[in-house]
Design a protein around this motif. Structure first.
Motif, PDB file in Angstrom:
ATOM      1  N   UNK A  19      67.605  -4.455  55.675  1.00 48.78           N
ATOM      2  CA  UNK A  19      67.231  -5.433  56.683  1.00 48.78           C
ATOM      3  C   UNK A  19      65.718  -5.692  56.630  1.00 48.78           C
ATOM      4  N   UNK A  20      65.110  -4.928  56.698  1.00 45.47           N
ATOM      5  CA  UNK A  20      63.345  -5.445  56.680  1.00 45.47           C
ATOM      6  C   UNK A  20      63.036  -5.941  55.164  1.00 45.47           C
ATOM      7  N   UNK A  21      63.997  -5.521  54.231  1.00 44.03           N
ATOM      8  CA  UNK A  21      63.829  -6.119  52.918  1.00 44.03           C
ATOM      9  C   UNK A  21      64.265  -7.654  52.975  1.00 44.03           C
ATOM     10  N   UNK A  22      65.256  -7.904  53.763  1.00 40.68           N
ATOM     11  CA  UNK A  22      65.864  -9.239  53.812  1.00 40.68           C
ATOM     12  C   UNK A  22      64.827 -10.068  54.518  1.00 40.68           C
ATOM     13  N   UNK A  23      64.128  -9.451  55.572  1.00 37.55           N
ATOM     14  CA  UNK A  23      63.207 -10.285  56.419  1.00 37.55           C
ATOM     15  C   UNK A  23      62.100 -10.478  55.424  1.00 37.55           C
ATOM     16  N   UNK A  24      61.383  -9.676  54.634  1.00 42.05           N
ATOM     17  CA  UNK A  24      60.574 -10.078  53.804  1.00 42.05           C
ATOM     18  C   UNK A  24      60.772 -11.105  52.980  1.00 42.05           C
ATOM     19  N   UNK A  25      62.096 -11.144  52.383  1.00 40.80           N
ATOM     20  CA  UNK A  25      62.482 -12.129  51.400  1.00 40.80           C
ATOM     21  C   UNK A  25      62.572 -13.155  52.009  1.00 40.80           C
ATOM     22  N   UNK A  26      63.119 -13.673  53.280  1.00 38.18           N
ATOM     23  CA  UNK A  26      62.998 -14.741  53.928  1.00 38.18           C
ATOM     24  C   UNK A  26      61.659 -15.353  54.318  1.00 38.18           C
ATOM     25  N   UNK A  27      60.805 -14.482  54.759  1.00 35.45           N
ATOM     26  CA  UNK A  27      59.318 -14.851  54.956  1.00 35.45           C
ATOM     27  C   UNK A  27      58.774 -15.282  53.708  1.00 35.45           C
ATOM     28  N   UNK A  28      59.020 -14.715  52.286  1.00 33.93           N
ATOM     29  CA  UNK A  28      58.433 -14.961  51.150  1.00 33.93           C
ATOM     30  C   UNK A  28      58.801 -16.422  50.954  1.00 33.93           C
ATOM     31  N   UNK A  29      60.322 -16.724  51.006  1.00 36.75           N
ATOM     32  CA  UNK A  29      60.812 -18.042  50.659  1.00 36.75           C
ATOM     33  C   UNK A  29      60.177 -19.011  51.568  1.00 36.75           C
ATOM     34  N   UNK A  30      60.269 -18.863  52.704  1.00 34.41           N
ATOM     35  CA  UNK A  30      59.532 -19.985  53.525  1.00 34.41           C
ATOM     36  C   UNK A  30      58.118 -20.228  53.169  1.00 34.41           C
ATOM     37  N   UNK A  31      57.223 -19.197  52.687  1.00 39.40           N
ATOM     38  CA  UNK A  31      55.901 -19.577  52.410  1.00 39.40           C
ATOM     39  C   UNK A  31      55.938 -20.318  51.170  1.00 39.40           C
ATOM     40  N   UNK A  32      56.887 -20.084  50.284  1.00 35.18           N
ATOM     41  CA  UNK A  32      56.988 -20.644  48.996  1.00 35.18           C
ATOM     42  C   UNK A  32      57.387 -22.119  49.239  1.00 35.18           C
ATOM     43  N   UNK A  33      58.385 -22.475  50.162  1.00 39.99           N
ATOM     44  CA  UNK A  33      58.655 -23.846  50.440  1.00 39.99           C
ATOM     45  C   UNK A  33      57.477 -24.425  51.104  1.00 39.99           C
ATOM     46  N   UNK A  34      56.931 -23.926  51.947  1.00 36.42           N
ATOM     47  CA  UNK A  34      55.843 -24.778  52.744  1.00 36.42           C
ATOM     48  C   UNK A  34      54.787 -24.814  51.728  1.00 36.42           C
ATOM     49  N   UNK A  35      54.096 -23.996  51.173  1.00 36.75           N
ATOM     50  CA  UNK A  35      53.178 -24.251  50.135  1.00 36.75           C
ATOM     51  C   UNK A  35      53.482 -25.221  49.086  1.00 36.75           C
ATOM     52  N   UNK A  36      54.757 -25.391  48.582  1.00 38.26           N
ATOM     53  CA  UNK A  36      55.262 -26.281  47.703  1.00 38.26           C
ATOM     54  C   UNK A  36      55.047 -27.716  48.251  1.00 38.26           C
ATOM     55  N   UNK A  37      55.533 -27.854  49.431  1.00 38.58           N
ATOM     56  CA  UNK A  37      55.507 -29.012  49.919  1.00 38.58           C
ATOM     57  C   UNK A  37      53.820 -29.390  50.324  1.00 38.58           C
ATOM     58  N   UNK A  38      53.207 -28.556  50.744  1.00 40.22           N
ATOM     59  CA  UNK A  38      51.739 -28.883  50.961  1.00 40.22           C
ATOM     60  C   UNK A  38      50.918 -29.403  49.610  1.00 40.22           C
ATOM     61  N   UNK A  39      51.297 -28.264  48.742  1.00 40.74           N
ATOM     62  CA  UNK A  39      50.363 -28.640  47.364  1.00 40.74           C
ATOM     63  C   UNK A  39      50.866 -30.341  47.099  1.00 40.74           C
ATOM     64  N   UNK A  40      52.171 -30.322  47.010  1.00 39.88           N
ATOM     65  CA  UNK A  40      52.832 -31.840  46.341  1.00 39.88           C
ATOM     66  C   UNK A  40      52.371 -32.956  47.260  1.00 39.88           C
ATOM     67  N   UNK A  41      52.257 -32.897  48.474  1.00 38.20           N
ATOM     68  CA  UNK A  41      51.765 -33.923  49.329  1.00 38.20           C
ATOM     69  C   UNK A  41      50.308 -34.047  49.548  1.00 38.20           C
ATOM     70  N   UNK A  42      49.433 -32.916  49.588  1.00 35.14           N
ATOM     71  CA  UNK A  42      48.256 -33.096  50.123  1.00 35.14           C
ATOM     72  C   UNK A  42      47.259 -32.640  49.005  1.00 35.14           C
ATOM     73  N   UNK A  43      47.725 -32.266  48.006  1.00 34.26           N
ATOM     74  CA  UNK A  43      46.901 -31.890  46.738  1.00 34.26           C
ATOM     75  C   UNK A  43      47.321 -32.466  45.350  1.00 34.26           C
ATOM     76  N   UNK A  44      47.943 -33.483  45.538  1.00 35.44           N
ATOM     77  CA  UNK A  44      48.285 -34.105  44.209  1.00 35.44           C
ATOM     78  C   UNK A  44      46.972 -34.933  43.537  1.00 35.44           C
ATOM     79  N   UNK A  45      46.822 -35.153  42.090  1.00 32.68           N
ATOM     80  CA  UNK A  45      45.822 -35.647  41.901  1.00 32.68           C
ATOM     81  C   UNK A  45      45.956 -37.180  42.081  1.00 32.68           C
ATOM     82  N   UNK A  46      44.832 -37.815  42.428  1.00 30.45           N
ATOM     83  CA  UNK A  46      44.873 -39.446  42.512  1.00 30.45           C
ATOM     84  C   UNK A  46      45.240 -40.252  41.258  1.00 30.45           C
ATOM     85  N   UNK A  47      45.784 -41.215  41.466  1.00 33.96           N
ATOM     86  CA  UNK A  47      46.391 -42.030  40.236  1.00 33.96           C
ATOM     87  C   UNK A  47      45.318 -42.523  39.507  1.00 33.96           C
ATOM     88  N   UNK A  48      45.422 -43.484  38.508  1.00 28.76           N
ATOM     89  CA  UNK A  48      44.603 -44.142  37.702  1.00 28.76           C
ATOM     90  C   UNK A  48      43.624 -45.268  38.608  1.00 28.76           C
TER      91      UNK A  48
END
Length: 214
Positions: A19-48
């Protein structure tokens, strides 16, 4: 379907540690999804089309206009604010403001990294705890006259192995995610530093040649 049921049964064998391991897994997945969105939307390199104004001969206000198509919280747009040429703003203030914004960007983009780093350490320890509990349960089934319940002993060993396996899987997932985002943040900060240095050099050059009064 049978394989899925076997997986569920194996998880159930892990005991309360799952049960605590499942909770840690859910937290890790949530952070990965959140950071993936943040880096994709707010940290992409400007185009030419956005790289052209980032030169020493850019006109006043060109930086802000070039980044209007980016979100307001985009890291390059945030960093461009003190780099816009304004005659009333001294160069030292622009340089100091740039450093402050860069530090804030690094702090914002690394949000949640410490949680992933903690999970990398905590998940294997929880799995080890499950192993110890399972083995203790198995040894308790040994009586003074010998082995009492062979099925119970094997069940305790299975419980300990499942807990260890789940803990290692959660830790490995968090470790790979932490290393990936840490490396991506490092590359982003290098790009921001190069961008800021280029703009500050252009401002200094214009100031020394009389094109801009800091």
């Amino acid at each position: 379907m049978k394989d899925w049921m076997n997986l569920v049964d194996a998880v159930q064998l892990g005991g309360w540690v799952i049960y605590p391991l499942s909770l840690l897994a859910i937290v890790a997945i949530a952070i990965v999804v959140d950071r993936s969105y943040v880096f994709a939307r707010f940290a992409r390199r400007p185009g030419a089309n956005l790289s052209a104004p980032v030169t020493a001969d850019a006109s006043p206000g060109a930086i802000v206009e070039a980044f209007d198509s980016l979100p307001a919280e985009h890291v390059f747009r945030r960093l461009s604010e003190p780099l816009e040429r304004q005659p009333s703003v001294p160069f030292w203030y622009r340089e100091a403001k740039t450093e402050v914004i860069a530090s804030a960007i690094e702090r914002d983009m690394s949000r949640g990294f410490w949680v992933l780093e903690t999970i990398v350490t905590a998940a294997p320890l929880l799995g080890l705890l499950g192993t110890i509990v399972g083995m203790m349960h198995s040894f308790q089934l040994f009586g003074a006259s010998g082995l009492v319940n062979p099925g119970g002993v094997t069940g305790g060993v299975a419980q300990s192995l499942v807990a260890t396996a789940v803990g290692l899987v959660v830790a490995l997932f968090s470790l790979f995610a932490f290393n990936y985002f840490s490396r991506r943040l490092e590359r982003l900060m290098d790009e921001l530093e190069a961008f800021a240095n280029e703009r500050l050099s252009g401002v200094r050059l214009a100031s020394e040649t009389g094109g801009d009064t800091p």
